[in-house]
Design a protein around this motif. Structure first.
Motif, mmCIF file in Angstrom:
data_model
loop_
_atom_site.group_PDB
_atom_site.id
_atom_site.type_symbol
_atom_site.label_atom_id
_atom_site.label_comp_id
_atom_site.label_asym_id
_atom_site.label_seq_id
_atom_site.Cartn_x
_atom_site.Cartn_y
_atom_site.Cartn_z
ATOM 1 N N ARG A 35 0.833 -1.211 0.000
ATOM 2 C CA ARG A 35 0.000 0.000 0.000
ATOM 3 C C ARG A 35 0.867 1.260 0.000
ATOM 4 N N VAL A 36 1.940 1.212 0.769
ATOM 5 C CA VAL A 36 2.867 2.344 0.766
ATOM 6 C C VAL A 36 3.492 2.492 -0.621
ATOM 7 N N LEU A 38 2.176 1.646 -3.487
ATOM 8 C CA LEU A 38 1.190 2.206 -4.420
ATOM 9 C C LEU A 38 1.106 3.723 -4.269
ATOM 10 N N ASP A 39 1.057 4.192 -3.039
ATOM 11 C CA ASP A 39 1.006 5.639 -2.804
ATOM 12 C C ASP A 39 2.227 6.331 -3.390
ATOM 13 N N GLU A 40 3.394 5.720 -3.195
ATOM 14 C CA GLU A 40 4.629 6.300 -3.736
ATOM 15 C C GLU A 40 4.598 6.299 -5.265
ATOM 16 N N LEU A 42 2.081 6.356 -7.233
ATOM 17 C CA LEU A 42 1.086 7.292 -7.750
ATOM 18 C C LEU A 42 1.456 8.756 -7.502
ATOM 19 N N SER A 43 2.520 8.968 -6.745
ATOM 20 C CA SER A 43 2.907 10.348 -6.413
ATOM 21 C C SER A 43 3.390 11.127 -7.627
ATOM 22 N N ARG A 66 -4.008 -1.396 -9.883
ATOM 23 C CA ARG A 66 -4.506 -0.098 -9.406
ATOM 24 C C ARG A 66 -3.699 1.053 -9.994
ATOM 25 N N GLN A 70 -5.484 3.856 -12.639
ATOM 26 C CA GLN A 70 -5.532 5.281 -12.311
ATOM 27 C C GLN A 70 -4.739 6.133 -13.305
ATOM 28 N N SER A 72 -1.556 5.848 -14.479
ATOM 29 C CA SER A 72 -0.101 6.007 -14.410
ATOM 30 C C SER A 72 0.577 5.168 -15.491
#
Length: 222
Positions: A35-36, A38-40, A42-43, A66, A70, A72
């Motif tokens: 999850r971390v 994915l957030d990175e 998508l940044s 995901r 989105q 990317s």
């Protein structure tokens, strides 16, 4: 110099890869949670992602799905001990740009990193949001395809193959060129994967969308 994200929960492997990439002058961020990661990813600050599949909280396949859903388009190299054909196909169809099985040689991984960064740079230089040819409209941001106003559902690999064709309208592309640009790693020379995916596109887009040029390859003829 590129900004590279490593999503790998085995600290020894992550540290080894990070050290090698930093020695090449890259800026590296390493995280061990899906999850971390994915957030990175998508940044928008990273130029390339090196992704493990077996991750805590969110596995690599879901992360990749995901990420692509989105919008990317950051290059992703899957680096994993899962080396079955089904896992390889799942990763590539899910939008991975390359697949390196463990154990691996760092020199090989580095060569693939350089290739993906170079291709991404070439793509950025001529980036468009929408490609259009005839009645075909390819939206690179939303990953949607319309044919004569009708929306068509394509897999990630089919979308990438169509994108390559639409970037070279009327040009004959060999099977080797398509393998390099779409799949990005060496297949068995006797593999018919290009022919299979061209068949998929014809069924979804129309039999005349891609023409066979005997002995040479394929041409987008819409």
């Amino acid at each position: 110099m590129a900004r590279i994200l490593i999503v790998e929960d085995e600290e020894r492997i992550a540290a080894f890869v990070a050290k090698g990439l930093r020695a090449e002058g890259h800026v590296v961020t390493a995280v061990g949670d899906g999850r971390v990661g994915l957030d990175e990813a998508l940044s928008g600050v990273h130029d390339l992602v090196i992704l493990d599949i077996g991750l805590p909280s969110l596995d690599g396949f879901d992360l990749l799905d995901r990420l692509r859903s989105q919008g990317s388009r950051v290059p992703v190299i899957v680096l994993t001990a899962r080396d079955s054909v089904s896992d390889t196909v799942t990763a590539l169809d899910g939008g991975a740009d390359d697949y390196v099985p463990k154990p691996f040689r760092f020199a090989e991984l580095l060569a693939r990193v350089r290739l993906r960064l170079r291709q991404a740079g070439e793509g950025a230089a001529t980036a468009e949001t929408v490609l259009e040819a005839g009645g075909f409209r390819l939206d690179l941001r939303t990953r949607r395809v319309r044919v004569d106003g009708r929306e068509v559902d394509l897999s990630a690999r089919e979308f990438t193959l169509l994108e390559i064709f639409m970037r070279h309208p009327g040009q004959v592309l060999s099977r080797e060129q398509l393998l390099d640009h779409v799949w990005g790693f060496d297949f068995d020379p006797g593999s018919n994967v290009v022919d299979v995916y061209v068949g998929y596109l014809r069924r979804k887009l129309g039999s005349d969308a891609v023409a066979t040029v005997r002995g040479m390859g394929y041409r987008f003829s819409a």
